[in-house]
Design an enzyme around this catalytic site. Structure first.
Site, PDB file in Angstrom:
ATOM      1  N   CYS A   2       0.858  -1.186   0.000  1.00  0.00           N
ATOM      2  CA  CYS A   2       0.000   0.000   0.000  1.00  0.00           C
ATOM      3  C   CYS A   2       0.890   1.231   0.000  1.00  0.00           C
ATOM      4  O   CYS A   2       2.094   1.156   0.177  1.00  0.00           O
ATOM      5  CB  CYS A   2      -0.860   0.029   1.261  1.00  0.00           C
ATOM      6  N   ARG A  27       1.278   1.651  -5.944  1.00  0.00           N
ATOM      7  CA  ARG A  27       1.462   0.674  -4.863  1.00  0.00           C
ATOM      8  C   ARG A  27       0.137   0.104  -4.387  1.00  0.00           C
ATOM      9  O   ARG A  27       0.092  -0.914  -3.693  1.00  0.00           O
ATOM     10  CB  ARG A  27       2.167   1.331  -3.669  1.00  0.00           C
ATOM     11  N   TRP A  74      -3.832  -1.577  -1.131  1.00  0.00           N
ATOM     12  CA  TRP A  74      -3.854  -2.819  -1.902  1.00  0.00           C
ATOM     13  C   TRP A  74      -4.315  -3.862  -0.894  1.00  0.00           C
ATOM     14  O   TRP A  74      -3.544  -4.288  -0.030  1.00  0.00           O
ATOM     15  CB  TRP A  74      -2.468  -3.161  -2.459  1.00  0.00           C
ATOM     16  N   ASN A 100       0.843  -0.620   6.011  1.00  0.00           N
ATOM     17  CA  ASN A 100       1.211  -1.420   4.840  1.00  0.00           C
ATOM     18  C   ASN A 100       1.797  -2.720   5.356  1.00  0.00           C
ATOM     19  O   ASN A 100       2.681  -2.717   6.203  1.00  0.00           O
ATOM     20  CB  ASN A 100       2.250  -0.658   3.992  1.00  0.00           C
ATOM     21  N   GLY A 101       1.289  -3.859   4.859  1.00  0.00           N
ATOM     22  CA  GLY A 101       1.859  -5.147   5.262  1.00  0.00           C
ATOM     23  C   GLY A 101       0.807  -6.033   5.893  1.00  0.00           C
ATOM     24  O   GLY A 101      -0.387  -5.884   5.633  1.00  0.00           O
ATOM     25  N   GLU A 481       6.890 -21.740 -19.175  1.00  0.00           N
ATOM     26  CA  GLU A 481       6.818 -20.346 -18.691  1.00  0.00           C
ATOM     27  C   GLU A 481       7.981 -19.529 -19.230  1.00  0.00           C
ATOM     28  O   GLU A 481       7.807 -18.379 -19.650  1.00  0.00           O
ATOM     29  CB  GLU A 481       6.787 -20.322 -17.163  1.00  0.00           C
ATOM     30  N   LYS A 485       7.517 -16.149 -21.462  1.00  0.00           N
ATOM     31  CA  LYS A 485       8.140 -14.864 -21.105  1.00  0.00           C
ATOM     32  C   LYS A 485       8.920 -14.306 -22.287  1.00  0.00           C
ATOM     33  O   LYS A 485       8.819 -13.120 -22.616  1.00  0.00           O
ATOM     34  CB  LYS A 485       9.051 -15.059 -19.890  1.00  0.00           C
ATOM     35  N   GLU A 488       6.394 -13.176 -25.074  1.00  0.00           N
ATOM     36  CA  GLU A 488       5.536 -12.005 -24.826  1.00  0.00           C
ATOM     37  C   GLU A 488       6.358 -10.737 -24.597  1.00  0.00           C
ATOM     38  O   GLU A 488       5.851  -9.635 -24.773  1.00  0.00           O
ATOM     39  CB  GLU A 488       4.581 -12.249 -23.676  1.00  0.00           C
ATOM     40  N   HIS A 504      11.078 -37.497 -30.600  1.00  0.00           N
ATOM     41  CA  HIS A 504       9.847 -37.829 -31.354  1.00  0.00           C
ATOM     42  C   HIS A 504       9.500 -36.753 -32.354  1.00  0.00           C
ATOM     43  O   HIS A 504       8.336 -36.536 -32.663  1.00  0.00           O
ATOM     44  CB  HIS A 504       8.699 -38.055 -30.362  1.00  0.00           C
ATOM     45  N   LYS A 610      -3.021  -6.620 -19.356  1.00  0.00           N
ATOM     46  CA  LYS A 610      -2.690  -7.199 -18.046  1.00  0.00           C
ATOM     47  C   LYS A 610      -3.812  -8.114 -17.566  1.00  0.00           C
ATOM     48  O   LYS A 610      -3.561  -9.128 -16.951  1.00  0.00           O
ATOM     49  CB  LYS A 610      -2.457  -6.082 -17.022  1.00  0.00           C
TER      50      LYS A 610
HETATM   51  C1  AGP Z   1       1.576 -13.845 -18.314  1.00  0.00           C
HETATM   52  O1  AGP Z   1       2.829 -13.176 -18.336  1.00  0.00           O
HETATM   53  C2  AGP Z   1       0.513 -13.116 -19.109  1.00  0.00           C
HETATM   54  N1  AGP Z   1       0.379 -11.804 -18.655  1.00  0.00           N
HETATM   55  C3  AGP Z   1      -0.782 -13.930 -19.212  1.00  0.00           C
HETATM   56  O2  AGP Z   1      -0.482 -15.210 -19.709  1.00  0.00           O
HETATM   57  C4  AGP Z   1      -1.570 -14.107 -17.898  1.00  0.00           C
HETATM   58  O3  AGP Z   1      -0.886 -15.006 -17.054  1.00  0.00           O
HETATM   59  C5  AGP Z   1      -2.947 -14.695 -18.253  1.00  0.00           C
HETATM   60  O4  AGP Z   1      -3.634 -13.753 -19.055  1.00  0.00           O
HETATM   61  C6  AGP Z   1      -3.782 -15.040 -17.028  1.00  0.00           C
HETATM   62  O5  AGP Z   1      -4.020 -13.885 -16.279  1.00  0.00           O
HETATM   63  P1  AGP Z   1      -4.621 -14.068 -14.797  1.00  0.00           P
HETATM   64  O6  AGP Z   1      -3.599 -14.810 -14.016  1.00  0.00           O
HETATM   65  O7  AGP Z   1      -4.845 -12.665 -14.311  1.00  0.00           O
HETATM   66  O8  AGP Z   1      -5.889 -14.840 -14.916  1.00  0.00           O
END
Ligand code: AGP
Length: 615
Positions: A2, A27, A74, A100-101, A481, A485, A488, A504, A610
């Site tokens: 926060c 924050r 938050w 905060n915390g 993952e 990364k 994206e 395979h 996001k």
């Molecule tokens: C991950 O780096 C991406 N931003 C994306 O795959 C994300 O994980 C996915 O859209 C799921 O989002 P959520 O965890 O908010 O449901």
């Protein structure tokens, strides 16, 4: 996390405090509030939602006064409502606190204070601080703070003011950052540097177990026993924008480096070495309900789906319960066979991903649902039967990092809890699993301290057009993952693949232009882990024999790996089920540095959002 801001001085405190909160809005932004003292009057204004709602409220119902404090929240305990917004007050409304915390023992303290006659009005852990200060107040606010600190447990920072001991702001740091500043008859308290830079660059960064008394004539520094300390001010040269990112170039990099603290916060108060148990008090399932679950199905999207896949390995190996994992976006459109006694676990950082929420609504009749999310009060929490919060704090970068590692920590805790209930781990195995967890943040810090190597490696690889990420077992989801990364962030095509599958088909891809990232770390205390490692070593030799470029991530001091790798990343050995949390950090950094070199937009990659609230 926060945002906290306090001001005392000759200026009108309202615009100063609101300006401070605006620079701290990254924050926390699900609710906000301000408290101002004028003579014997304490006036508070609070709002749920963004800071602008508080600004509009202050337009309609202005407050005036000499000094005060503000907060952007938050939420970690208690929904993001006006009532739960800080600042929080004592019974008589003479003391207010912005915090905060996490107060780990707030429930026990709350019960005791209620027995002593205190009246609580919120769901938050913070309100406990206000009532403790009221209980201990005998004329000096800082003395009351010192007494209250003896009863509080957790990682937190807070600031407070009191009508009956005016002309001062008291600030405390116990694990979460808090800074204070004083300049020409003015005093400031803030969670972070950006808020203070417009007023002073001479800043005191409180240490843990320190109490600052901020007044117009300067700052007194105390330890938690009330003894004076000599303040050491620092001169801050940052520009305000840099400061908002805590000195990091991008929010994503800041969030990568926040992961050790995020993990500490997520596991705090959720297990005990003394009782050798996990206790997930915030999940509304009794142990009888937990024991009814004989099948588990985990649904998520994107990075959260990778966490789900790693969770499968954890729960099946540790608790011996069958786990199925589905993309939420797929699950909705197939006619799945759901076994009785199924627990549905949803994982979603934002708590708003439409595919995940839709699947969650769809399964409600089929079984109980538990959601793992980072956002208090998000849609997923209102649809689920039970909630387990990651306590990663706001994740601003579109590419998920600290939310992912804290999701893995939550899944590890769930797996151990189920293992305890189903007696699939001995007491010594449980003790080791929990002890290994306590060592995790320190091991993460060490990887971050040695991250220069990864930036070096990215120099030679950022122009590549294709990558493969290969691993076996619970490390395969981390290979996925790492590939996501890189895709994206740097827009480089990358695939994660089970290393055993290369023969395979994908072996046809290997040539001198193909970097192949291998996850080859292993748990030295596990023979299965070492056997897996040996097979990965063989895969590395297969790729090397075809002139592939080998980027290997392995245990510190692994000479065999060093011999085969073109680029070597070393991490400290760890528990097989916690290694994913460690080995993903170098992959996050590799993607980050490649993307920086390619001039990509780190915090808002093209075409991505996001929170994906569309199908
Ligand atoms: C991950 O780096 C991406 N931003 C994306 O795959 C994300 O994980 C996915 O859209 C799921 O989002 P959520 O965890 O908010 O449901």
């Amino acid at each position: 996390m926060c945002g906290i801001f306090g001001y005392i001085g000759p200026r009108d405190p309202v615009p100063v405090i609101m300006g401070g909160l605006r620079s701290l809005e990254y924050r926390g932004y699900d609710s906000a509030g301000i408290a101002i003292i004028e003579g014997q009057q304490l006036r508070i204004r609070r709002c749920s939602g963004k800071l602008k709602n508080l600004e509009e409220l202050l337009q309609e119902q202005p407050v005036t006064g000499q000094f005060g404090l503000g907060h952007t929240r938050w939420a970690t305990h208690g929904r993001p409502t006006e009532e739960n917004a800080h600042p929080h007050r004592d019974c008589k409304g003479r003391i207010v606190v912005a915090h905060n915390g996490i107060i780990e023992n707030y429930l026990a303290l709350k019960r005791k204070l209620i027995e002593e006659g205190h009246k609580f009005t919120t769901e938050t852990d913070t309100e406990v601080i206000a009532h403790l200060l009221e209980k201990h107040f005998q004329g000096s606010l800082e003395d009351a703070v010192v007494k209250a600190l003896a009863e509080l447990k957790g990682l937190y920072a807070f600031t407070c003011v009191c009508v009956d001991d005016p002309q001062k702001i008291v600030a405390v740091r116990e694990g979460n950052p808090l800074i204070v500043g004083a300049m020409d008859g003015e005093g400031f308290v803030a969670s972070d540097v950006p808020a203070m830079l417009p007023y002073t660059r001479s800043i005191l960064f409180l240490d843990d177990h320190e109490v600052a008394v901020v007044a117009r004539d300067g700052i007194r520094l105390l330890d938690t026993a009330g003894n004076r300390r000599k303040p050491q001010f620092q001169h801050i040269a940052w520009d305000p924008i840099m400061a908002e990112k805590g000195g990091y170039k991008h929010f994503m990099l800041k969030e990568i480096y926040e992961q050790p603290v995020a993990i500490e916060n997520t596991i705090l108060g959720r297990f005990s070495l003394d009782t050798n148990t996990v206790h997930l008090e915030d999940i509304a399932f009794t142990n009888d309900v937990w024991q009814e679950f004989l099948h588990i199905r985990i649904l998520a999207c994107g990075t959260s789906w990778h966490a789900a896949l790693a969770g499968k390995y954890m729960i099946e190996s540790l608790a011996r319960l069958p786990v199925e994992v589905d993309y939420a976006s797929e699950y909705r459109y197939r006619n799945p066979v759901v076994l009785p006694d199924t627990l549905f676990i949803f994982i979603t950082q934002s708590g708003e991903t439409l595919d995940t929420i839709a699947a969650q609504r769809q399964v409600r009749a089929a079984g109980k649902t538990l959601t793992i999310t980072n956002v208090v009060g998000s849609m997923t929490t209102r649809v689920a039967d039970a909630v387990l919060y990651t306590r990663a704090g706001p994740e601003i970068g579109v590419a998920s990092t600290k939310a992912f590692t804290t999701q893995l920590a939550c899944l590890y805790l769930i797996a151990l809890h189920l293992a305890k209930l189903h007696k699939t781990l001995s007491d010594s195995e449980m003790r080791k699993a929990l002890t290994d967890l306590t060592e995790l943040p320190h091991k993460m810090e060490r990887i971050l301290e040695n991250s220069k190597r990864i930036e070096e490696i990215s120099k030679g690889l950022f122009r590549q057009h294709d990558f493969l990420f290969l691993a076996r077992g619970i490390h395969f989801p981390i290979a996925l993952e790492g590939a996501l990364k890189l895709k994206e962030l740097s827009y480089i095509h990358a695939e994660g693949y089970p290393a055993g599958e290369m023969k395979h088909g994908p072996n046809a891809l290997i040539d001198e232009n193909l970097p192949v990232v291998f996850l080859a770390a292993y748990d030295p205390d596990s023979s299965e882990s070492h056997q897996r490692y040996e097979k990965v070593l063989n895969n590395i030799k297969e790729v090397k024999s075809r002139d592939g470029i080998i980027v290997a991530l392995g245990n510190e001091g692994d000479a065999d790996l060093a011999e085969s790798a073109d680029h070597l990343i070393s991490i400290s050995p760890a528990n097989e089920y916690l290694l994913p949390i460690l080995e993903v950090i170098p992959l996050q950094l590799l993607a980050y540095h490649c993307a920086v070199r390619r001039g990509c937009d780190i915090d808002q990659p093209r075409n991505l959002a996001k929170s994906v609230t569309v199908e």
